[in-house]
Scaffold this motif. Structure first.
Motif, PDB file in Angstrom:
ATOM      1  N   ALA A  38      30.532  56.114 -35.478  1.00  0.00           N
ATOM      2  CA  ALA A  38      29.597  56.362 -34.391  1.00  0.00           C
ATOM      3  C   ALA A  38      28.933  55.073 -33.920  1.00  0.00           C
ATOM      4  O   ALA A  38      28.508  54.962 -32.779  1.00  0.00           O
ATOM      5  N   ASP A  39      28.843  54.072 -34.791  1.00  0.00           N
ATOM      6  CA  ASP A  39      28.160  52.829 -34.445  1.00  0.00           C
ATOM      7  C   ASP A  39      29.081  51.810 -33.796  1.00  0.00           C
ATOM      8  O   ASP A  39      28.619  50.771 -33.356  1.00  0.00           O
ATOM      9  N   MET A  40      30.380  52.071 -33.731  1.00  0.00           N
ATOM     10  CA  MET A  40      31.324  51.089 -33.202  1.00  0.00           C
ATOM     11  C   MET A  40      31.324  51.132 -31.677  1.00  0.00           C
ATOM     12  O   MET A  40      31.753  52.109 -31.068  1.00  0.00           O
ATOM     13  N   VAL A  41      30.821  50.069 -31.058  1.00  0.00           N
ATOM     14  CA  VAL A  41      30.820  49.926 -29.606  1.00  0.00           C
ATOM     15  C   VAL A  41      31.436  48.569 -29.301  1.00  0.00           C
ATOM     16  O   VAL A  41      31.017  47.560 -29.869  1.00  0.00           O
ATOM     17  N   PRO A  42      32.455  48.499 -28.423  1.00  0.00           N
ATOM     18  CA  PRO A  42      33.077  47.206 -28.138  1.00  0.00           C
ATOM     19  C   PRO A  42      32.096  46.262 -27.455  1.00  0.00           C
ATOM     20  O   PRO A  42      31.291  46.680 -26.615  1.00  0.00           O
ATOM     21  N   ASP A  43      32.178  44.979 -27.805  1.00  0.00           N
ATOM     22  CA  ASP A  43      31.289  44.000 -27.181  1.00  0.00           C
ATOM     23  C   ASP A  43      31.734  43.737 -25.742  1.00  0.00           C
ATOM     24  O   ASP A  43      32.780  44.193 -25.290  1.00  0.00           O
ATOM     25  N   MET A  44      30.925  42.995 -25.007  1.00  0.00           N
ATOM     26  CA  MET A  44      31.171  42.798 -23.576  1.00  0.00           C
ATOM     27  C   MET A  44      32.458  42.012 -23.327  1.00  0.00           C
ATOM     28  O   MET A  44      33.187  42.293 -22.364  1.00  0.00           O
ATOM     29  N   ASN A  45      32.791  41.065 -24.192  1.00  0.00           N
ATOM     30  CA  ASN A  45      34.019  40.294 -24.009  1.00  0.00           C
ATOM     31  C   ASN A  45      35.241  41.200 -24.121  1.00  0.00           C
ATOM     32  O   ASN A  45      36.165  41.121 -23.309  1.00  0.00           O
ATOM     33  N   LYS A  46      35.264  42.078 -25.108  1.00  0.00           N
ATOM     34  CA  LYS A  46      36.386  42.993 -25.271  1.00  0.00           C
ATOM     35  C   LYS A  46      36.460  43.975 -24.101  1.00  0.00           C
ATOM     36  O   LYS A  46      37.546  44.299 -23.614  1.00  0.00           O
ATOM     37  N   ARG A  47      35.326  44.420 -23.617  1.00  0.00           N
ATOM     38  CA  ARG A  47      35.317  45.344 -22.478  1.00  0.00           C
ATOM     39  C   ARG A  47      35.853  44.666 -21.218  1.00  0.00           C
ATOM     40  O   ARG A  47      36.583  45.272 -20.436  1.00  0.00           O
ATOM     41  N   ASN A  48      35.497  43.393 -21.013  1.00  0.00           N
ATOM     42  CA  ASN A  48      36.006  42.662 -19.847  1.00  0.00           C
ATOM     43  C   ASN A  48      37.515  42.465 -19.937  1.00  0.00           C
ATOM     44  O   ASN A  48      38.224  42.589 -18.933  1.00  0.00           O
ATOM     45  N   ILE A  49      38.028  42.154 -21.132  1.00  0.00           N
ATOM     46  CA  ILE A  49      39.467  41.994 -21.306  1.00  0.00           C
ATOM     47  C   ILE A  49      40.187  43.307 -21.040  1.00  0.00           C
ATOM     48  O   ILE A  49      41.230  43.347 -20.368  1.00  0.00           O
ATOM     49  N   MET A  50      39.640  44.410 -21.536  1.00  0.00           N
ATOM     50  CA  MET A  50      40.259  45.720 -21.289  1.00  0.00           C
ATOM     51  C   MET A  50      40.246  46.058 -19.801  1.00  0.00           C
ATOM     52  O   MET A  50      41.209  46.641 -19.275  1.00  0.00           O
ATOM     53  N   ASN A  51      39.180  45.685 -19.096  1.00  0.00           N
ATOM     54  CA  ASN A  51      39.115  45.940 -17.651  1.00  0.00           C
ATOM     55  C   ASN A  51      40.147  45.111 -16.896  1.00  0.00           C
ATOM     56  O   ASN A  51      40.750  45.589 -15.924  1.00  0.00           O
ATOM     57  N   VAL A  52      40.371  43.868 -17.327  1.00  0.00           N
ATOM     58  CA  VAL A  52      41.387  43.030 -16.683  1.00  0.00           C
ATOM     59  C   VAL A  52      42.775  43.630 -16.902  1.00  0.00           C
ATOM     60  O   VAL A  52      43.589  43.695 -15.973  1.00  0.00           O
ATOM     61  N   PHE A  53      43.063  44.068 -18.131  1.00  0.00           N
ATOM     62  CA  PHE A  53      44.349  44.709 -18.398  1.00  0.00           C
ATOM     63  C   PHE A  53      44.519  45.970 -17.562  1.00  0.00           C
ATOM     64  O   PHE A  53      45.597  46.234 -17.027  1.00  0.00           O
ATOM     65  N   LEU A  54      43.469  46.765 -17.446  1.00  0.00           N
ATOM     66  CA  LEU A  54      43.545  47.987 -16.652  1.00  0.00           C
ATOM     67  C   LEU A  54      43.792  47.670 -15.185  1.00  0.00           C
ATOM     68  O   LEU A  54      44.632  48.299 -14.530  1.00  0.00           O
ATOM     69  N   ALA A  55      43.081  46.687 -14.658  1.00  0.00           N
ATOM     70  CA  ALA A  55      43.261  46.309 -13.257  1.00  0.00           C
ATOM     71  C   ALA A  55      44.678  45.797 -13.016  1.00  0.00           C
ATOM     72  O   ALA A  55      45.314  46.132 -12.002  1.00  0.00           O
ATOM     73  N   GLY A  56      45.205  45.008 -13.947  1.00  0.00           N
ATOM     74  CA  GLY A  56      46.574  44.512 -13.795  1.00  0.00           C
ATOM     75  C   GLY A  56      47.596  45.628 -13.889  1.00  0.00           C
ATOM     76  O   GLY A  56      48.583  45.648 -13.145  1.00  0.00           O
ATOM     77  N   ALA A  57      47.371  46.570 -14.794  1.00  0.00           N
ATOM     78  CA  ALA A  57      48.306  47.674 -14.955  1.00  0.00           C
ATOM     79  C   ALA A  57      48.311  48.592 -13.741  1.00  0.00           C
ATOM     80  O   ALA A  57      49.313  49.231 -13.443  1.00  0.00           O
ATOM     81  N   VAL A  58      47.211  48.674 -13.031  1.00  0.00           N
ATOM     82  CA  VAL A  58      47.139  49.520 -11.831  1.00  0.00           C
ATOM     83  C   VAL A  58      47.637  48.754 -10.611  1.00  0.00           C
ATOM     84  O   VAL A  58      48.285  49.324  -9.740  1.00  0.00           O
ATOM     85  N   THR A  59      47.360  47.452 -10.561  1.00  0.00           N
ATOM     86  CA  THR A  59      47.684  46.663  -9.373  1.00  0.00           C
ATOM     87  C   THR A  59      49.186  46.471  -9.200  1.00  0.00           C
ATOM     88  O   THR A  59      49.688  46.531  -8.066  1.00  0.00           O
ATOM     89  N   VAL A  60      49.909  46.247 -10.262  1.00  0.00           N
ATOM     90  CA  VAL A  60      51.346  45.974 -10.139  1.00  0.00           C
ATOM     91  C   VAL A  60      52.108  47.154  -9.518  1.00  0.00           C
ATOM     92  O   VAL A  60      52.799  46.974  -8.504  1.00  0.00           O
TER      93      VAL A  60
END
Length: 86
Positions: A38-60
């Motif tokens: 319950a205490d595991m929350v990804p830090d901001m750096n990991k969230r930004n990397i996941m957002n970049v991967f998501l944007a790339g996976a949708v954009t292509v």
């Protein structure tokens, strides 16, 4: 040949009342729990990397589909440098 003799091959399972099925299959109640901590929350750096991967996976694939439509609908131009010469 035996299949044509009787119609017993076309009969399904006998129908059982729903209350009998539920009563016979009752078990201990299931406790629902979360899979992770319950205490595991990804830090901001990991969230930004996941957002970049998501944007790339949708954009292509989106870019391929839109690019195909633009290539199909955009009128072809006449090439060459002799425009307007008689």
């Amino acid at each position: 040949m035996a299949a044509f003799v009787g119609s017993s091959g076309f009969m399904g399972k006998p129908v059982v009342a729903k209350s009998q099925v539920c009563a016979s299959k009752r078990a201990a109640p299931i406790k629902m729990t979360a899979a992770g901590e319950a205490d595991m929350v990804p830090d901001m750096n990991k969230r930004n990397i996941m957002n970049v991967f998501l944007a790339g996976a949708v954009t292509v694939p989106f870019g391929a589909v839109v690019g195909g439509w633009v290539y199909f609908l955009y009128p072809p131009s006449k090439g060459g440098a002799g425009g307007g010469v008689i």
